[in-house]
Design a protein around this motif. Structure first.
Motif, PDB file in Angstrom:
ATOM      1  N   ALA A 121      -6.189  -5.965 -24.298  1.00 14.65           N
ATOM      2  CA  ALA A 121      -5.962  -7.016 -25.298  1.00 14.65           C
ATOM      3  C   ALA A 121      -4.986  -8.113 -23.954  1.00 14.65           C
ATOM      4  O   ALA A 121      -5.246  -8.945 -24.427  1.00 14.65           O
ATOM      5  CB  ALA A 121      -4.449  -5.886 -25.937  1.00 14.65           C
ATOM      6  N   VAL A 122      -4.764  -7.758 -22.434  1.00 11.90           N
ATOM      7  CA  VAL A 122      -4.154  -8.724 -21.802  1.00 11.90           C
ATOM      8  C   VAL A 122      -5.481 -10.233 -21.478  1.00 11.90           C
ATOM      9  O   VAL A 122      -5.864 -11.230 -21.303  1.00 11.90           O
ATOM     10  CB  VAL A 122      -3.915  -8.176 -20.598  1.00 11.90           C
ATOM     11  N   SER A 123      -6.737  -8.929 -21.741  1.00 10.50           N
ATOM     12  CA  SER A 123      -7.668  -9.686 -20.979  1.00 10.50           C
ATOM     13  C   SER A 123      -8.440 -11.029 -21.940  1.00 10.50           C
ATOM     14  O   SER A 123      -8.861 -11.720 -21.452  1.00 10.50           O
ATOM     15  CB  SER A 123      -8.669  -8.871 -20.492  1.00 10.50           C
ATOM     16  N   ALA A 124      -8.936  -9.923 -23.925  1.00 11.91           N
ATOM     17  CA  ALA A 124      -8.379 -10.922 -24.374  1.00 11.91           C
ATOM     18  C   ALA A 124      -7.405 -11.980 -24.609  1.00 11.91           C
ATOM     19  O   ALA A 124      -8.131 -13.355 -24.793  1.00 11.91           O
ATOM     20  CB  ALA A 124      -8.369 -10.240 -26.166  1.00 11.91           C
ATOM     21  N   LEU A 125      -6.078 -12.501 -24.820  1.00  7.66           N
ATOM     22  CA  LEU A 125      -5.141 -12.705 -24.747  1.00  7.66           C
ATOM     23  C   LEU A 125      -5.243 -13.536 -23.188  1.00  7.66           C
ATOM     24  O   LEU A 125      -4.864 -15.106 -23.607  1.00  7.66           O
ATOM     25  CB  LEU A 125      -3.247 -11.940 -24.156  1.00  7.66           C
ATOM     26  N   ARG A 126      -5.859 -13.593 -21.654  1.00  6.88           N
ATOM     27  CA  ARG A 126      -5.771 -14.811 -20.904  1.00  6.88           C
ATOM     28  C   ARG A 126      -7.191 -15.093 -21.586  1.00  6.88           C
ATOM     29  O   ARG A 126      -6.878 -16.323 -21.319  1.00  6.88           O
ATOM     30  CB  ARG A 126      -6.425 -13.459 -20.175  1.00  6.88           C
ATOM     31  N   GLU A 127      -7.993 -14.516 -22.677  1.00  6.17           N
ATOM     32  CA  GLU A 127      -9.591 -15.837 -22.630  1.00  6.17           C
ATOM     33  C   GLU A 127      -8.611 -16.251 -23.250  1.00  6.17           C
ATOM     34  O   GLU A 127      -9.597 -17.765 -23.479  1.00  6.17           O
ATOM     35  CB  GLU A 127     -10.301 -14.680 -23.003  1.00  6.17           C
ATOM     36  N   GLN A 128      -7.763 -15.923 -24.290  1.00  8.23           N
ATOM     37  CA  GLN A 128      -7.814 -16.789 -25.940  1.00  8.23           C
ATOM     38  C   GLN A 128      -6.508 -17.425 -24.783  1.00  8.23           C
ATOM     39  O   GLN A 128      -7.049 -18.807 -25.455  1.00  8.23           O
ATOM     40  CB  GLN A 128      -6.616 -16.091 -26.612  1.00  8.23           C
ATOM     41  N   ALA A 157      -6.897 -18.893 -21.558  1.00  8.32           N
ATOM     42  CA  ALA A 157      -8.023 -19.571 -20.613  1.00  8.32           C
ATOM     43  C   ALA A 157      -8.779 -21.153 -22.385  1.00  8.32           C
ATOM     44  O   ALA A 157      -9.034 -22.013 -21.665  1.00  8.32           O
ATOM     45  CB  ALA A 157      -9.102 -19.175 -19.984  1.00  8.32           C
ATOM     46  N   SER A 158      -9.402 -19.998 -23.384  1.00  9.16           N
ATOM     47  CA  SER A 158      -9.816 -21.221 -23.776  1.00  9.16           C
ATOM     48  C   SER A 158      -8.644 -22.283 -24.745  1.00  9.16           C
ATOM     49  O   SER A 158      -9.572 -23.347 -24.517  1.00  9.16           O
ATOM     50  CB  SER A 158     -10.997 -20.535 -24.947  1.00  9.16           C
ATOM     51  N   LEU A 159      -7.485 -21.743 -24.813  1.00  5.44           N
ATOM     52  CA  LEU A 159      -6.655 -22.923 -25.280  1.00  5.44           C
ATOM     53  C   LEU A 159      -6.105 -23.556 -24.727  1.00  5.44           C
ATOM     54  O   LEU A 159      -5.676 -24.274 -25.223  1.00  5.44           O
ATOM     55  CB  LEU A 159      -4.979 -21.414 -25.470  1.00  5.44           C
ATOM     56  N   SER A 160      -5.459 -23.130 -23.057  1.00  7.62           N
ATOM     57  CA  SER A 160      -5.508 -24.437 -22.011  1.00  7.62           C
ATOM     58  C   SER A 160      -6.754 -25.359 -22.469  1.00  7.62           C
ATOM     59  O   SER A 160      -6.290 -26.354 -21.876  1.00  7.62           O
ATOM     60  CB  SER A 160      -5.831 -24.107 -21.046  1.00  7.62           C
ATOM     61  N   VAL A 161      -7.720 -24.741 -22.289  1.00 11.31           N
ATOM     62  CA  VAL A 161      -9.208 -25.708 -22.075  1.00 11.31           C
ATOM     63  C   VAL A 161      -8.676 -26.519 -23.179  1.00 11.31           C
ATOM     64  O   VAL A 161      -9.625 -27.737 -23.672  1.00 11.31           O
ATOM     65  CB  VAL A 161     -10.631 -24.904 -21.862  1.00 11.31           C
TER      66      VAL A 161
END
Length: 173
Positions: free
Chosen positions: A129-136, A138-142
């Motif tokens: 979940a943390v990894s998915a949240l980080r990915e989200q 990160a994608s959100l940040s991008v």
């Protein structure tokens, strides 16, 4: 003169030794015959009867002693059987308690294993979940960065844009 009637043994005062001798001889012969033909068989029958009764008493006493011995043996066997059954019951109780303890311990071990497995699964899921949240994030940040680059926004517009994207991500879940 009147003649007196003839009565047996009423010979008057005459002593008749021949008759007495004959009666004694006849009596002795009769006693001898009785002894041979009646008394000896009667005594033999009585002796046989006495022997038979004595053997029956001896046999009955012997059977009585044997019966007492058998009763004692049976009582001893019964005591042994009771002791053995009590021992078997005690062993069964001990075995039952031991099995109960083993089952409880196995259940505890399985519970601990399941708990550890669940903890590991939770940690794994959390990491995912943390990894998915980080990915989200990160994608959100991008995405936010690309949007910011596209539009130069003031601070308030930028905050509004981030809030909109967060709502959009929350709804997509």
């Amino acid at each position: 003169m009147v003649k007196a009637p003839l009565v047996l043994g009423a010979g008057g005062l005459d002593f008749n030794g021949g008759d007495i001798l004959f009666q004694i001889a006849a009596f002795l012969v009769l006693l001898w015959l009785l002894k041979i033909y009646a008394l000896k068989p009667l005594l033999n029958v009585m002796k046989q009867r006495e022997d038979h009764i004595a053997s029956e008493i001896t046999s009955a006493e012997k059977r009585n002693a044997e019966a007492k011995q058998m009763i004692e043996e049976q009582q001893e066997l019964l005591k042994k059987a009771r002791a053995e059954s009590q021992s078997l019951i005690e062993n069964a109780k001990k075995l039952g308690e031991q099995q109960k303890s083993e089952i409880i311990q196995a259940a505890r071990n399985e519970s601990e294993r399941l708990k550890e497995s669940a903890k590991q699964e939770i940690v794994k899921e959390r990491e995912q979940a943390v990894s998915a949240l980080r990915e989200q994030v990160a994608s959100l940040s991008v995405l936010v960065a690309s949007k910011v680059i596209e539009k130069e926004l003031d601070e308030q517009a930028q905050e509004q844009l981030i809030q909109d994207y967060l709502k959009e991500i929350g709804e997509s879940r």
